[in-house]
Write a protein that holds these residues in place. Structure first.
Motif, mmCIF file in Angstrom:
data_model
loop_
_atom_site.group_PDB
_atom_site.id
_atom_site.type_symbol
_atom_site.label_atom_id
_atom_site.label_comp_id
_atom_site.label_asym_id
_atom_site.label_seq_id
_atom_site.Cartn_x
_atom_site.Cartn_y
_atom_site.Cartn_z
ATOM 1 N N LYS A 98 -22.950 -8.215 2.975
ATOM 2 C CA LYS A 98 -23.242 -9.234 1.967
ATOM 3 C C LYS A 98 -23.892 -10.480 2.560
ATOM 4 O O LYS A 98 -24.130 -11.453 1.845
ATOM 5 N N ARG A 99 -24.138 -10.456 3.871
ATOM 6 C CA ARG A 99 -24.739 -11.607 4.565
ATOM 7 C C ARG A 99 -23.947 -12.885 4.295
ATOM 8 O O ARG A 99 -24.509 -13.947 4.029
ATOM 9 N N LEU A 100 -22.639 -12.761 4.376
ATOM 10 C CA LEU A 100 -21.748 -13.900 4.131
ATOM 11 C C LEU A 100 -21.205 -14.415 5.459
ATOM 12 O O LEU A 100 -20.767 -13.619 6.303
ATOM 13 N N PRO A 101 -21.209 -15.727 5.692
ATOM 14 C CA PRO A 101 -20.568 -16.251 6.911
ATOM 15 C C PRO A 101 -19.088 -15.868 6.931
ATOM 16 O O PRO A 101 -18.450 -15.740 5.880
ATOM 17 N N GLY A 102 -18.559 -15.684 8.106
ATOM 18 C CA GLY A 102 -17.157 -15.291 8.210
ATOM 19 C C GLY A 102 -16.548 -15.751 9.513
ATOM 20 O O GLY A 102 -17.188 -16.412 10.337
ATOM 21 N N ILE A 103 -15.289 -15.392 9.691
ATOM 22 C CA ILE A 103 -14.605 -15.591 10.968
ATOM 23 C C ILE A 103 -14.397 -14.212 11.583
ATOM 24 O O ILE A 103 -13.815 -13.327 10.952
ATOM 25 N N TYR A 104 -14.887 -14.035 12.796
ATOM 26 C CA TYR A 104 -14.769 -12.760 13.489
ATOM 27 C C TYR A 104 -13.792 -12.885 14.649
ATOM 28 O O TYR A 104 -13.602 -13.958 15.220
ATOM 29 N N ARG A 105 -13.184 -11.766 14.968
ATOM 30 C CA ARG A 105 -12.395 -11.661 16.190
ATOM 31 C C ARG A 105 -13.309 -11.022 17.224
ATOM 32 O O ARG A 105 -13.694 -9.851 17.084
ATOM 33 N N ILE A 106 -13.695 -11.790 18.232
ATOM 34 C CA ILE A 106 -14.679 -11.293 19.184
ATOM 35 C C ILE A 106 -14.049 -11.099 20.563
ATOM 36 O O ILE A 106 -13.085 -11.765 20.933
ATOM 37 N N HIS A 107 -14.608 -10.162 21.286
ATOM 38 C CA HIS A 107 -14.232 -9.927 22.678
ATOM 39 C C HIS A 107 -15.528 -9.668 23.423
ATOM 40 O O HIS A 107 -16.107 -8.586 23.320
ATOM 41 N N ASP A 108 -16.022 -10.687 24.112
ATOM 42 C CA ASP A 108 -17.363 -10.646 24.677
ATOM 43 C C ASP A 108 -17.430 -9.735 25.900
ATOM 44 O O ASP A 108 -16.411 -9.346 26.480
ATOM 45 N N GLN B 19 -16.700 -22.226 12.021
ATOM 46 C CA GLN B 19 -16.646 -22.240 13.480
ATOM 47 C C GLN B 19 -15.545 -23.175 13.973
ATOM 48 O O GLN B 19 -14.830 -22.866 14.930
ATOM 49 N N GLN B 20 -15.387 -24.310 13.319
ATOM 50 C CA GLN B 20 -14.326 -25.245 13.707
ATOM 51 C C GLN B 20 -12.953 -24.627 13.478
ATOM 52 O O GLN B 20 -12.050 -24.769 14.311
ATOM 53 N N ALA B 21 -12.795 -23.934 12.360
ATOM 54 C CA ALA B 21 -11.517 -23.256 12.094
ATOM 55 C C ALA B 21 -11.267 -22.168 13.128
ATOM 56 O O ALA B 21 -10.139 -21.992 13.604
ATOM 57 N N ALA B 22 -12.321 -21.424 13.496
ATOM 58 C CA ALA B 22 -12.186 -20.369 14.495
ATOM 59 C C ALA B 22 -11.777 -20.941 15.845
ATOM 60 O O ALA B 22 -10.866 -20.423 16.508
ATOM 61 N N GLU B 23 -12.450 -22.026 16.250
ATOM 62 C CA GLU B 23 -12.136 -22.646 17.532
ATOM 63 C C GLU B 23 -10.713 -23.204 17.532
ATOM 64 O O GLU B 23 -9.972 -23.061 18.502
ATOM 65 N N TRP B 24 -10.327 -23.848 16.439
ATOM 66 C CA TRP B 24 -8.975 -24.410 16.351
ATOM 67 C C TRP B 24 -7.926 -23.306 16.442
ATOM 68 O O TRP B 24 -6.934 -23.442 17.173
ATOM 69 N N CYS B 25 -8.135 -22.216 15.730
ATOM 70 C CA CYS B 25 -7.140 -21.136 15.725
ATOM 71 C C CYS B 25 -7.103 -20.402 17.062
ATOM 72 O O CYS B 25 -6.044 -19.903 17.465
#
Length: 798
Positions: free
Chosen positions: A487-497, A612-618
């Motif tokens: 849906k091309r919607l911004p989201g919060i992802y759980r990433i492992h680079d 992104q701020q919510a992701a970084e905070w969490c």
């Protein structure tokens, strides 16, 4: 000189006007529009100039703009220069981020927008505490190629109080923080001691934050005591890491009207799943149940329903409850208690999928073929009723072992459990095909007696039921991430680079010493790691190799930018399945509901920056929780070992450092240090690539994974450390290698003198037997240099 643009954007061209109108009764220009206006202007703008440019006139609009600008400064989007004009923060010139302190006095800045951390020299850290938010500029690169940062402005102070031990020297008190990332001692003037005595554990409020020239100053608020009673180790960890515990009055007011039953009106318009045999499967001591599953056979495979507690129906954006949930970020699980993200009326009541009661849920419907591939997904809001609360052991006993009594007791749902188990086997096969990494790690739990004292440390055994639920949750999480992408919607992802190149280089050099090779060339995949793990599974040194492989990887985190999940071999992955205990999952639920309502990226209430701020905070609250629980667990392990001084145990080397080797004991699952000075039969060189210490004269080698027999020599509760000595002159499996050719010593291979030529570890006050203040500070500095082995960067419930 920068040329100003003559045609700044008009206020009515704000592309986010509709969003602001939905959120506020009296909307003003959005944050994005303010930043765009400053960019068009090409130079800093004072408040009055910005007001004129935006075309604001009314007093309420001016007040709202002032508040918004203040919030943008706090969030690191703007900074004020010396002329009090507003400047946008951008990744080219200025970077906003959070300070990550290091026990050795230096630190890092983790950018809010993601990317590599920036190094902070100890000089820059003088005015900072771990967790502060700052704006920095790039000052250069150090000799290791890391970006160096210089602090431009401190946006937000994170540390308002500390817990630690009080010492007095020359009439002045100082508190040594228990939190090892807080390297400033807190000065306590004599008139602010509140009756606290030398050596007591206290809580001190910070009245003056540190500066480049002065230490922080505080006052004693609470005296916890001389010795820790049962449970106090958790109280100290809570205070040391500033974990929110009390519920604000506004939150209590908001939840006052909630009852144990879901209102009938809330069930309207939802898909009714109450007749399906949905079940929860959790640990025996679980209190909140946020997921339920159901599986049925289809011609081409299975239909899986993963139903997750609909927390977003009760926790609305902008409420006090939402702000508190965001501040906590996640629930924190200590050995003796839980600090929940949500009040108990929600976490254990309305949002918990308790058996035989109606509950609101978000359902993920997944169609899975016989090869374990998800072919179709659908999300919807539903109302459900769990038919049974099952434990992992019960499910494993039924579907794996065929326990007659349990099979008869749960006969109504047993066929669905068997289908669920067959689905799990297909998902497990698909996991192996895509090459997900599966490390063989051991988790432990504490058992307490009736007095609250630790009785034993036992390993947690994972059976097929644990893995079954894990695979179901992984499938639902991936489906949610793919929704955002489709849906091309911004989201919060759980990433492992991907692993960093320098780590890969060290890993390859280590493997070459063992005649092994990591496939994949310059950019290995998870499948390459999995292939190597399969290759070594019968080797006697497999634990050594697995540990080194694990340490070559990065830590998983949250981000608004999808970078994939390396360890699980997913191109896109998020957290959808635990909104009771993780705030990112709650945000993901809100985003999916936005899609279900026909919303798009254009009318989303969250901006990419806010996500992104919510992701970084969490990500930060997750690390905070891990450190707090580790502190409490380390204390409990030290307490458990206090009455075992002089006892001998077999163990395995789990970490090798320049200052010694850490050994985990087989029988009690506790680790401690054999300090380099206890190896007094030789001079030892540290090889960081080979993860070993090697004797210069004897050629004796102590390497990661070696088996040793040790004796408990000392236990220090304050420092949370256990010291071992070897039983006999050498380890049971220590190897003798030929004496190496004499070569100049480097920093990485430093010569260490035997114990007889070292100074004593601590000094004590002969009158009290307690460490003297100066000795305590020195001992603390030495302890701060001890780096524990890295934990698994790929969380099991990822």
């Amino acid at each position: 000189m920068t040329k100003r643009r003559s045609t700044p954007p008009a206020q009515n061209t704000d592309p986010h006007r509709q969003r602001e109108a939905r959120k506020y009764a009296n909307p003003i220009p959005s944050r994005e529009f303010i930043l765009e206006t400053l960019a068009h202007h090409g130079a800093p703008l004072a408040f009055d100039e910005l007001v004129t440019t935006l075309g604001l006139v009314d007093e309420p609009d001016l007040i709202a703009l002032e508040r918004r600008l203040g919030a943008m400064i706090r969030d690191g989007q703007l900074v004020r220069n010396r002329n009090q004009a507003f400047c946008p923060v951008n990744s080219r010139d200025l970077i906003a981020g959070r300070v990550i302190g290091h026990p050795d006095g230096f630190g890092f800045v983790r950018p809010d927008e993601g990317g590599d951390d920036l190094y902070l020299y100890p000089k820059e850290m003088r005015a900072l505490f771990h967790g502060d938010r700052v704006v920095v500029r790039v000052a250069g690169r150090d000799r290791r190629g890391r970006l160096e940062a210089a602090v431009v402005e401190i946006l937000e102070r994170n540390t308002r109080s500390v817990v630690g031990r009080l010492y007095k020297e020359s009439g002045v008190g100082f508190v040594v923080p228990d939190h090892k990332r807080l390297t400033h001692d807190i000065i306590i003037p004599s008139d602010r001691l509140a009756g606290a005595e030398q050596g007591q554990i206290v809580v001190a409020d910070i009245t003056d934050q540190p500066t480049q020239r002065t230490q922080p100053i505080g006052r004693i608020r609470e005296v916890l005591g001389d010795h820790l009673a049962p449970g106090m180790e958790t109280d100290i960890a809570i205070r040391a890491h500033n974990l929110p515990v009390e519920w604000p009055a506004e939150v209590l007011a908001e939840i006052a009207g909630l009852t144990a039953e879901v209102p009938e009106a809330a069930k309207a318009g939802r898909v009714d799943l109450r007749q399906l045999p949905l079940v929860t499967i959790d640990g025996a001591d679980a209190r909140d149940f946020d997921d339920a599953v159901y599986c049925e056979r289809k011609p081409k495979g299975w239909k899986l329903l993963v139903c997750i507690a609909d927390v977003s129906s009760y926790v609305r954006p902008g409420t006090a409850l939402d702000r508190e949930a965001h501040a906590r970020g996640n629930s924190v699980y200590f050995p003796d208690r839980v600090i929940p993200m949500l009040p108990e009326v929600l976490s254990n009541g309305l949002c918990s999928l308790n058996p035989h009661v109606d509950r609101l849920c978000m359902a993920a419907e997944l169609y899975v073929n016989r090869e374990g591939q998800v072919t179709r997904t659908r999300f919807f809001e539903a109302v459900m009723r769990s038919q049974a609360r099952l434990t992992y052991d019960q499910v494993a006993a039924m579907v794996v072992e065929g326990d007659g009594e349990l099979c008869e007791r749960f006969a109504d749902i047993l066929p669905h459990l068997h289908e669920l188990y067959q689905l799990y086997q297909a998902l497990q096969a698909a996991r192996a095909t895509r090459g997900a990494i599966d490390f063989d790690t051991t988790e432990t739990k504490f058992l307490f007696n009736q007095q609250g004292r630790i009785e034993s440390v036992v390993p947690l055994v994972r059976n097929d039921a644990h893995k079954l639920i894990e695979e179901c949750m992984l499938a639902a999480n991936v489906a949610a991430a793919r929704q955002f992408q489709r849906k091309r919607l911004p989201g919060i992802y759980r990433i492992h680079d991907l692993p960093r190149q320098e780590k890969l280089n060290d890993l390859r050099e280590f493997l070459a010493q063992l005649a092994l090779k990591l496939p994949g060339g310059e950019q290995p995949t998870a499948a390459d790691y999995a292939q190597l793990l399969e290759q070594i599974k019968e080797r006697p040194d497999r634990r050594l190799i697995q540990t080194v492989l694990l340490r070559s990887m990065q830590q998983a985190m949250y981000s608004a930018e999808n970078a994939g999940h390396f360890g699980l071999a997913f191109e896109a992955y998020t957290h959808f399945t635990s909104p009771i205990r993780r705030y990112p999952d709650l945000v993901v639920h809100r985003l999916i509901k936005h899609l279900l309502a026909g919303g798009t990226a254009a009318d989303l209430d969250y901006t990419k920056t806010e996500l992104q701020q919510a992701a970084e905070w969490c990500s930060g609250t997750e690390r905070r929780a891990d450190e707090a629980t580790r502190d409490a667990e380390d204390w409990l392990k030290c307490e458990f070992m206090q009455d075992k001084l002089g006892e001998k145990f077999d163990g395995t080397i789990t970490s090798v450092n320049s200052f010694g080797i850490f050994v985990e004991l087989d029988a009690v699952h506790v680790d401690g240090l054999v300090h380099i000075t206890a190896l007094d039969n030789d001079f030892y060189h540290f090889d960081p690539i080979g993860h070993r210490l090697q004797g210069e004269r004897t050629g004796t080698v102590y390497r990661l994974g070696d088996r040793l027999r040790v004796q408990v020599a000392a236990v220090n509760l304050d420092e949370r450390k256990i010291d071992f000595v070897l039983v006999g002159p050498t380890a049971k499996s220590a190897r003798r290698v030929p004496k190496p050719t004499e070569a100049p010593l480097t920093d990485a291979k430093a010569k260490v003198k035997p114990k007889s030529k070292q100074r004593a570890a601590t000094a004590t006050n002969p009158s009290s037997g307690k460490p003297t203040p100066s000795a305590a500070k020195k001992a603390r500095t030495r302890a701060n240099k001890r780096k524990r082995s890295a934990s698994n960067p790929v969380n099991r419930d990822d």
